[in-house]
Design a protein around this motif. Sequence first.
Motif, short mmCIF file in Angstrom:
data_model
loop_
_atom_site.label_atom_id
_atom_site.label_comp_id
_atom_site.label_asym_id
_atom_site.label_seq_id
_atom_site.Cartn_x
_atom_site.Cartn_y
_atom_site.Cartn_z
N GLU A 93 8.20 22.89 37.13
CA GLU A 93 7.34 21.75 37.46
C GLU A 93 6.79 21.98 38.87
OE1 GLU A 93 10.37 18.69 36.97
OE2 GLU A 93 9.22 17.95 35.26
N PRO A 94 5.78 22.86 39.02
CA PRO A 94 5.30 23.24 40.35
C PRO A 94 4.77 22.09 41.20
CG PRO A 94 3.84 24.09 38.64
CD PRO A 94 5.04 23.52 37.96
N ASN A 95 4.27 21.02 40.55
CA ASN A 95 3.76 19.90 41.33
C ASN A 95 4.87 19.00 41.85
OD1 ASN A 95 4.32 19.22 38.72
ND2 ASN A 95 2.65 17.74 38.49
N LYS A 96 6.06 19.07 41.26
CA LYS A 96 7.19 18.23 41.70
C LYS A 96 8.26 19.04 42.43
CE LYS A 96 6.74 14.99 37.85
NZ LYS A 96 7.33 14.57 36.59
N ASN A 97 8.68 20.14 41.83
CA ASN A 97 9.77 20.95 42.40
C ASN A 97 9.23 22.16 43.15
OD1 ASN A 97 11.43 19.19 41.01
ND2 ASN A 97 11.80 20.59 39.32
N LYS A 98 9.27 22.10 44.47
CA LYS A 98 8.83 23.23 45.29
C LYS A 98 10.03 24.17 45.45
CE LYS A 98 4.81 21.42 45.85
NZ LYS A 98 3.73 21.86 45.01
N ILE A 99 9.80 25.46 45.25
CA ILE A 99 10.92 26.41 45.26
C ILE A 99 10.90 27.38 46.43
CG2 ILE A 99 11.32 26.30 42.78
CD1 ILE A 99 9.73 28.96 42.61
N GLY A 100 9.86 27.32 47.26
CA GLY A 100 9.82 28.23 48.40
C GLY A 100 8.60 28.01 49.25
N LYS A 101 8.60 28.70 50.39
CA LYS A 101 7.47 28.60 51.32
C LYS A 101 7.01 30.02 51.66
CE LYS A 101 9.18 24.39 53.58
NZ LYS A 101 8.26 23.41 53.06
N LEU A 102 5.70 30.20 51.63
CA LEU A 102 5.08 31.47 51.95
C LEU A 102 4.26 31.24 53.22
CD1 LEU A 102 4.84 34.27 50.50
CD2 LEU A 102 2.70 33.47 49.54
N THR A 103 4.46 32.05 54.26
CA THR A 103 3.71 31.86 55.51
C THR A 103 2.31 32.45 55.35
OG1 THR A 103 4.40 33.97 56.47
CG2 THR A 103 5.83 32.05 56.88
N LYS A 104 1.40 32.01 56.23
CA LYS A 104 0.02 32.55 56.23
C LYS A 104 0.03 34.06 56.45
CE LYS A 104 -2.70 28.70 56.41
NZ LYS A 104 -3.73 28.40 55.47
N ALA A 105 0.95 34.54 57.31
CA ALA A 105 1.03 35.97 57.60
C ALA A 105 1.46 36.75 56.35
CB ALA A 105 2.03 36.23 58.73
N GLN A 106 2.44 36.21 55.61
CA GLN A 106 2.88 36.87 54.36
C GLN A 106 1.74 36.86 53.35
OE1 GLN A 106 6.31 34.28 53.78
NE2 GLN A 106 7.70 36.03 53.92
N LEU A 107 1.01 35.75 53.27
CA LEU A 107 -0.11 35.62 52.34
C LEU A 107 -1.20 36.64 52.67
CD1 LEU A 107 -1.25 33.96 49.95
CD2 LEU A 107 -2.35 32.50 51.65
#
Length: 143
Positions: A93-107
């Motif tokens: 459920e990507p809109n409800k359960n966030k599973i991680g954070k990606l930084t702008k640098a990683q992106l």
Amino acid sequence: MAKVKEIAKKFKMQAPGGTATPAPPIGPVLGANGVNPGQFIQRFNAATAALKGKVVGVEVTVYTDRSFDFVIKTPPASVMIKDILGLEKGSGEPNKNKIGKLTKAQLRKLAQEKLPDLNAVNVESAEKILAGSARSMGVEITE
């Protein structure tokens, strides 16, 4: 002057780098398209030995004389994002359960690596495409 081979068919598939086998699903796809699975697997595994087990895209061109060439693409965006964050799978459920954070640098690093295989003219466009993929997996983009 070298004779130009006539292309019989082109197709795309995904396979694990360096560890592909002629077992289903790869073998039957190759056979149905006129490619000798044994030959393909041998050449593909040799070319992708450094990518041990990572799923990569492959574009196969089959010629009328039953010879073939292939081009190895970068792994799918979702696989690359999971590798960076060490995730097993995306959120159900990507809109409800966030599973991680990606930084702008990683992106940005991911966009530069994936740019040749994306339908994008510059790194900023590639970042937007990959940010969308990350969002659909339940991954947030942070500063």
